[in-house]
Scaffold this active site. Structure first.
Site, PDB file in Angstrom:
ATOM      1  N   HIS A 262       0.812  -1.345  -0.190  1.00  0.00           N
ATOM      2  CA  HIS A 262       0.155   0.088  -0.007  1.00  0.00           C
ATOM      3  C   HIS A 262       1.018   1.193   0.485  1.00  0.00           C
ATOM      4  O   HIS A 262       0.455   2.385  -0.395  1.00  0.00           O
ATOM      5  CB  HIS A 262      -1.031   0.003   1.354  1.00  0.00           C
ATOM      6  CG  HIS A 262      -2.100  -0.886   1.457  1.00  0.00           C
ATOM      7  ND1 HIS A 262      -3.424  -0.853  -0.093  1.00  0.00           N
ATOM      8  CD2 HIS A 262      -2.097  -1.972   1.451  1.00  0.00           C
ATOM      9  CE1 HIS A 262      -3.659  -1.814   0.310  1.00  0.00           C
ATOM     10  NE2 HIS A 262      -3.892  -2.726   1.007  1.00  0.00           N
TER      11      HIS A 262
ATOM     12  N   CYS B  37      -2.128  -2.634 -17.371  1.00  0.00           N
ATOM     13  CA  CYS B  37      -2.473  -2.090 -15.783  1.00  0.00           C
ATOM     14  C   CYS B  37      -2.309  -2.237 -14.761  1.00  0.00           C
ATOM     15  O   CYS B  37      -2.903  -1.187 -14.034  1.00  0.00           O
ATOM     16  CB  CYS B  37      -4.050  -2.072 -16.422  1.00  0.00           C
ATOM     17  SG  CYS B  37      -4.801  -3.534 -15.668  1.00  0.00           S
TER      18      CYS B  37
END
Lengths: 92, 561
Positions: free
Chosen positions: B187, B486
């Site tokens: 994260h 992506c």
């Protein structure tokens, strides 16, 4: 002892944000207020100022709850708390 | 001079002062009892004072937060002064416990009760434990857990950032992120790239940095130096100047010889999409629809979904928007869809697979996407995450067709999909490589784990080979069906060159990275990109693949990327 019924208007039920707003409002009144589901007996009523109690009550949108209190001004206070429950607090 | 080395996950060279994330609050000793000098009344008064100040702090943070984070903070603020919690703590204090121990035990009982209720309530147990840590920190007079508050921008140093921390992170107050744990897909890394903050993760030893130390952080090289040299001061100044020129993308992704590689944006909603369009993105390569679902107790209504999707389509009128259907599970649990008790959620019922256990949600989502597309001019493509077999691809294509969606595709994240891409592309119109998950599954390495950071690099030759095989599958299929990327890999300018050389047709990334990627792509021809891709595939390790490609791209060092 005074009693008022209220129908939960918030779409997610009495959880998260609506529960926080309601618990805070109850915490500010000078008397003790309890809350229970309409279907539950009075002795199962919980402290309405406790967000943890409110969340464990599990009241969903459309459920009817009973608020109870006694003491000076109880009727007016209960009426104002009913108005909070009957507002969609998600939309606030 | 002391220095630390980790993995650079977001470029930038800056000098700043260190602020450490406060350490987790430790448990007060079991059975800790009050010293004779403290009366029960004094302990209760201290607890009530702590509760009020924790409530005030959380309410203050709720005021500046948005959306779901705001709701969570408001609820947590109220938990800090919860009469049920405080009443049971007071009872323990009257029985002889310290305020710290009393609130510790009282919170544990409440958390356990919530946990046993399951579902949404079980998730709130975490909030109670967060409040407990804050109350104990307040009683001890130590900083509360979470991101430190400061008026002066600083270098944030910690073990790793949790998703909850990143929600409250103010990018204007942070110069760089440095963590001792985490990996390139953690994260911390993702938020750093999205915010354009230089970041170094998995830098062992940085926990020892003291608050106020002045450090030089190089987010491309992955290094942190205490007490910067004159050269480093100059490098940081040069970066600031170069960064200003790397913020503009003209909306035309191409190589030096004119070979087109459209550069698209990864977005999570209409607000992101408007910003991405302003940054020059040539379309949306990944619309993460779970942002519309996360933090909800119930499936969002058709109207809510249609409004959320239409906002994105309208920001990209006349352009391509690739919508990824709901990708719940693993690190993105949803109470109405995923089973939190799976022993191995990354390999569990997630992504497209939730359609097997909760049928209907995907079908309704596809209908909402089709309805949102009506009346807009966006070219809407739809893809399913976590496709592993040809049958799944065929089934998804049939569902799209039934919903009236004409361009179905798949995410290639599971190695089996990369290996069978020729047959899979026989069933759908396009494929998009999700390099974060493809890497974690190819290397069998959890992307959140710091010790596995080196394995979790998209530079791993095995991962690059799977990307090459996916493109080869499209060539073998024969209809020139596009294969895009992506994942986070597309945002690394050096990897973007390799991906172009491997034959990837579009690159989708955080809008922050568009200008840097476009600048570097424009410095090489397709033949040069193919040669660099060949070098990377032939390298014996991720480190050498990266080093060899970077050596062939001198523009990277010149720009501090």
């Amino acid at each position: 002892m005074f009693e008022r019924k209220a129908t939960i208007a918030s779409r997610v039920g009495l959880h998260a944000r609506p529960a926080a707003i309601f618990a805070e409002a109850v915490g500010e009144v000078p008397i003790d207020v309890t809350i229970a589901l309409e279907s539950d007996p009075e002795e199962d009523a919980m402290d309405a100022a406790s967000i943890l109690s409110l969340m464990s009550l599990g009241a969903s949108n459309g459920d009817v709850v009973v608020l109870r209190a006694e003491g000076e001004g109880a009727e007016g206070i209960l009426d104002s708390l009913v108005r909070i429950l009957e507002t969609d607090l998600d939309a606030v | 001079m002391q220095s630390y080395s980790g993995v650079g996950v977001s470029p930038g060279r800056i000098i700043g002062t260190v602020r450490q994330m406060p350490r987790p609050v430790s448990e007060p000793p079991v059975g800790q009892s009050r010293p004779a000098s403290t009366t029960a009344d004094e302990a209760v008064a201290a607890l009530r004072a702590a509760a009020s100040s924790v409530q005030a702090e959380l309410k203050r943070r709720a005021e500046v937060a948005q959306g779901n984070a705001k709701a969570v903070l408001e609820a947590t603020a109220q938990m800090a002064v919860d009469p049920m919690l405080l009443k049971s703590a007071v009872k323990l204090i009257n029985g002889g416990a310290t305020a710290e121990r009393a609130v510790w035990d009282a919170s544990a009982s409440v958390a356990e009760m919530l946990h046993n209720l399951g579902g949404y309530m079980a998730d709130r147990a975490t909030d109670v434990l967060d409040v407990r840590a804050r109350l104990v920190a307040e009683l001890r007079g130590v900083p509360a857990p979470g991101i430190p508050q400061s008026d002066v921008p600083f270098v944030l140093v910690g073990e790793d950032l949790a998703p909850a921390d990143t929600a409250t992170l103010d990018p204007a107050k942070i110069l760089a992120l440095v963590t001792s744990g985490g990996g390139p897909q953690s994260h911390t890394a993702i938020i750093a790239r999205a915010l354009g903050l230089p970041a170094v993760v998995a830098a062992v030893g940085v926990d020892a940095l003291v608050d106020g130390a002045v450090v030089y952080v190089d987010g491309a090289a992955g290094t942190v130096h205490v007490g910067p040299t004159a050269d480093q001061v100059a490098a940081a100044q040069a970066w600031t100047a170069a960064a200003a020129t790397l913020t503009v993308f003209d909306g035309d992704g191409r190589l030096a010889d004119g070979h087109r590689v459209p550069l698209l944006a990864n977005v999570g909603g209409a607000k992101d999409a408007v910003a991405a369009a302003a940054a020059g993105a040539q379309g949306v390569g990944l619309l993460r629809t779970e942002f519309c679902f996360l933090g909800r107790d119930l499936e969002p209504s058709a109207e809510d979904q249609i409004a959320a999707y239409r906002g994105v389509f309208e920001a990209f009128a006349g352009k391509k928007v690739v919508v990824r259907t709901l990708d719940a599970g693993a690190d993105k649990p949803l109470p109405f869809l995923t089973d939190a008790s799976e022993p191995n959620p990354a390999l569990g019922v997630r992504g497209y697979r939730t359609d097997w256990t909760s049928p209907g949600v995907l079908e309704r989502q596809l209908a909402a996407i089709a309805a949102a597309a009506e009346g807009t001019t966006a070219d809407v493509w739809v893809m399913a995450p976590m496709i592993a077999t040809v049958d799944e691809a065929a089934h998804f294509a049939a569902m799209c067709s039934a919903a009236g969606l004409t361009t179905p595709g798949v995410m290639v994240e599971v190695p089996s999909a990369a290996l069978t891409s020729a047959s899979i592309l026989g069933e759908v119109a396009f494929a998009s490589l999700g390099t974060n998950d493809l890497t974690q599954y190819a290397m069998a390495a959890d992307r959140q784990l710091g010790p596995l950071a080196a394995l979790n690099s998209p530079w791993q030759p095995a991962v690059l080979m799977l990307i090459g095989l996916t493109v080869a599958g499209s060539v073998a299929e024969g209809n020139g069906k596009p294969v895009g990327v992506c994942g986070e890999a597309a945002a690394d300018p050096a990897l973007a060159v390799v991906l172009a050389g491997l034959g990837v047709s579009t690159l989708s990334m955080t809008p922050r990275a568009l200008a840097a990627v476009a600048t570097v792509l424009r410095s090489v021809s397709l033949d040069e990109a193919k040669e660099l891709a060949r070098l990377a595939l032939a390298a014996p390790s991720a480190t050498q693949a990266r080093a060899q490609v970077r050596a062939g791209l001198p523009i990277l060092d010149a720009l501090g990327l």
